[in-house]
Write an enzyme that holds these catalytic residues in place. Structure first.
Site, PDB file in Angstrom:
ATOM      1  N   ASP A  11       0.873  -1.181   0.000  1.00 54.99           N
ATOM      2  CA  ASP A  11       0.000   0.000   0.000  1.00 54.99           C
ATOM      3  C   ASP A  11       0.905   1.225   0.000  1.00 54.99           C
ATOM      4  OD1 ASP A  11      -2.401   1.610   0.477  1.00 54.99           O
ATOM      5  OD2 ASP A  11      -1.631   1.872   2.504  1.00 54.99           O
ATOM      6  N   SER A  12       0.316   2.380  -0.251  1.00 55.84           N
ATOM      7  CA  SER A  12       1.081   3.618  -0.195  1.00 55.84           C
ATOM      8  C   SER A  12       1.570   3.912   1.225  1.00 55.84           C
ATOM      9  CB  SER A  12       0.209   4.786  -0.673  1.00 55.84           C
ATOM     10  OG  SER A  12      -0.973   4.849   0.099  1.00 55.84           O
ATOM     11  N   CYS A  74      -4.325  -1.130  -2.104  1.00 53.13           N
ATOM     12  CA  CYS A  74      -4.508   0.318  -2.180  1.00 53.13           C
ATOM     13  C   CYS A  74      -5.327   0.587  -3.435  1.00 53.13           C
ATOM     14  CB  CYS A  74      -3.133   0.988  -2.271  1.00 53.13           C
ATOM     15  SG  CYS A  74      -3.177   2.754  -2.596  1.00 53.13           S
ATOM     16  N   GLU A 154      -5.521   9.772   9.373  1.00 50.85           N
ATOM     17  CA  GLU A 154      -4.139   9.574   9.856  1.00 50.85           C
ATOM     18  C   GLU A 154      -3.833  10.456  11.066  1.00 50.85           C
ATOM     19  OE1 GLU A 154      -1.002   9.157   7.084  1.00 50.85           O
ATOM     20  OE2 GLU A 154      -2.008   7.412   6.208  1.00 50.85           O
ATOM     21  N   CYS A 188     -11.297   3.269  -0.626  1.00 48.62           N
ATOM     22  CA  CYS A 188      -9.962   3.652  -0.147  1.00 48.62           C
ATOM     23  C   CYS A 188      -9.746   2.833   1.114  1.00 48.62           C
ATOM     24  CB  CYS A 188      -9.919   5.144   0.161  1.00 48.62           C
ATOM     25  SG  CYS A 188      -8.411   5.676   0.999  1.00 48.62           S
ATOM     26  N   HIS A 190      -8.295   3.389   3.767  1.00 45.92           N
ATOM     27  CA  HIS A 190      -8.401   4.097   5.054  1.00 45.92           C
ATOM     28  C   HIS A 190      -9.850   4.159   5.556  1.00 45.92           C
ATOM     29  CE1 HIS A 190      -4.385   5.628   4.263  1.00 45.92           C
ATOM     30  NE2 HIS A 190      -4.374   6.294   5.395  1.00 45.92           N
TER      31      HIS A 190
HETATM   32  N1  DGL Z   1      -4.573   3.580   0.568  1.00 47.39           N
HETATM   33  C1  DGL Z   1      -4.977   4.481  -0.487  1.00 47.39           C
HETATM   34  C2  DGL Z   1      -6.212   3.957  -1.225  1.00 47.39           C
HETATM   35  O1  DGL Z   1      -6.770   2.898  -0.922  1.00 47.39           O
HETATM   36  C3  DGL Z   1      -5.171   5.908  -0.030  1.00 47.39           C
HETATM   37  C4  DGL Z   1      -3.983   6.607   0.577  1.00 47.39           C
HETATM   38  C5  DGL Z   1      -3.168   7.444  -0.393  1.00 47.39           C
HETATM   39  O2  DGL Z   1      -3.674   8.457  -0.927  1.00 47.39           O
HETATM   40  O3  DGL Z   1      -2.028   7.088  -0.595  1.00 47.39           O
HETATM   41  O4  DGL Z   1      -6.633   4.580  -2.165  1.00 47.39           O
END
Ligand code: DGL
Length: 269
Positions: A11-12, A74, A154, A188, A190
């Site tokens: 993931d990012s 992600c 976050e 997303c 998050h």
């Molecule tokens: N984890 C990313 C997603 O599912 C979002 C976080 C980011 O912008 O890097 O899109």
């Protein structure tokens, strides 16, 4: 195929841990290597070219381990770079989040009005629209980019009763309420942390679909179908990040809802 090999998840940053959580819940015995590109988070505000460059580095790192599958945990990375990853790594099965969530919502909607909330990059990619059309060509898809949600989550602003997140979500979701969507994808990784607030705002009768849960369900089905599930009990989990391992470890409890169950190392990729 050696079923004992690791599932490589990336993931990012930290959001992909909601996918790991769902994988651990449904397949507790699997070995997992996780990479969070915390030096470059967020991906959601970046160009497709930049996201692809980061993703290829993430996968290169994971491919250095003995992995049996890659999970793009992600939505932003999956929407921008899935095809490139499949092309570059033809010998490793690649799984994502967008297609599983698209299929689930496409089959769940009753009035054919679907809402998607995601990052700017995911919404701009049109990836959800394309994938949903494959399973339900009659569905109307309404997508809303929610760039404030990742930084708010976050920074700990995800709890019920938090005026800031509730106000921001009420505004983002107002259009989808107006359109009378009967299903909403948390597009997303998050957003599962915001599930209860979102469910309250959308009201009864709107089904909320988490891309993280859908991804783990599909992964299990696919590994089963390919006879790739790990068969021995006990598992190993290893986590790596590209910046600030201590910060990741602290935040991780919130996203996993449990202990990480493994060590966290910092690497320079
Ligand atoms: N984890 C990313 C997603 O599912 C979002 C976080 C980011 O912008 O890097 O899109």
């Amino acid at each position: 195929m050696n079923n004992e090999k690791y599932i490589g998840v990336f993931d990012s940053g930290i959001g992909g841990l909601t996918v790991v959580k769902s994988i651990v819940e449904s397949m507790p015995d699997e070995n997992i290597i996780y990479f969070g590109d915390t030096a470059h988070v967020p991906y959601g505000t970046r160009s497709k070219e930049q996201i692809i460059e980061y993703v290829l580095n993430d996968v290169k790192f994971l491919s250095g381990f003995d992995i049996k599958a890659i999970v793009i945990a992600c939505n932003t990375a999956d929407a921008a770079a899935r095809e490139t990853v499949i092309e570059k790594y033809p010998d490793i099965p690649v799984f994502g989040v967008v297609e599983p969530a698209s299929k689930k919502v496409a089959l769940a909607t009753k009035n054919n009005k679907i809402g998607i909330i995601a990052t700017n990059a995911t919404v701009d990619s049109g990836s959800y629209e394309k994938n949903i059309a494959k399973f339900n060509p009659d569905a109307e898809v309404f997508s809303v980019a929610c760039p404030l949600l990742v930084p708010l989550v976050e920074n700990g602003r995800f709890k019920k009763g938090d005026n800031v997140i509730e106000k921001v979500l009420t505004e983002y979701l107002s259009e989808l309420k107006e359109k009378q969507v009967d299903t909403l994808v948390l597009g997303c990784t998050h957003y599962p942390l915001l599930h209860d607030i979102i469910a309250d705002i959308m009201g009864d009768g709107v089904e909320i679909i988490s891309s993280s849960v859908a991804a783990a369900d599909t992964l299990k089905k696919e590994l089963e179908a390919r006879d790739m599930l790990k068969t021995t009990p006990s598992s190993e989990r290893k986590y790596f990040v590209s910046d600030n391992a201590a910060h990741f470890e602290k935040q991780a409890l919130i996203f996993m809802g449990d202990a990480l169950g493994g060590t966290v190392g910092q690497v320079d990729i």
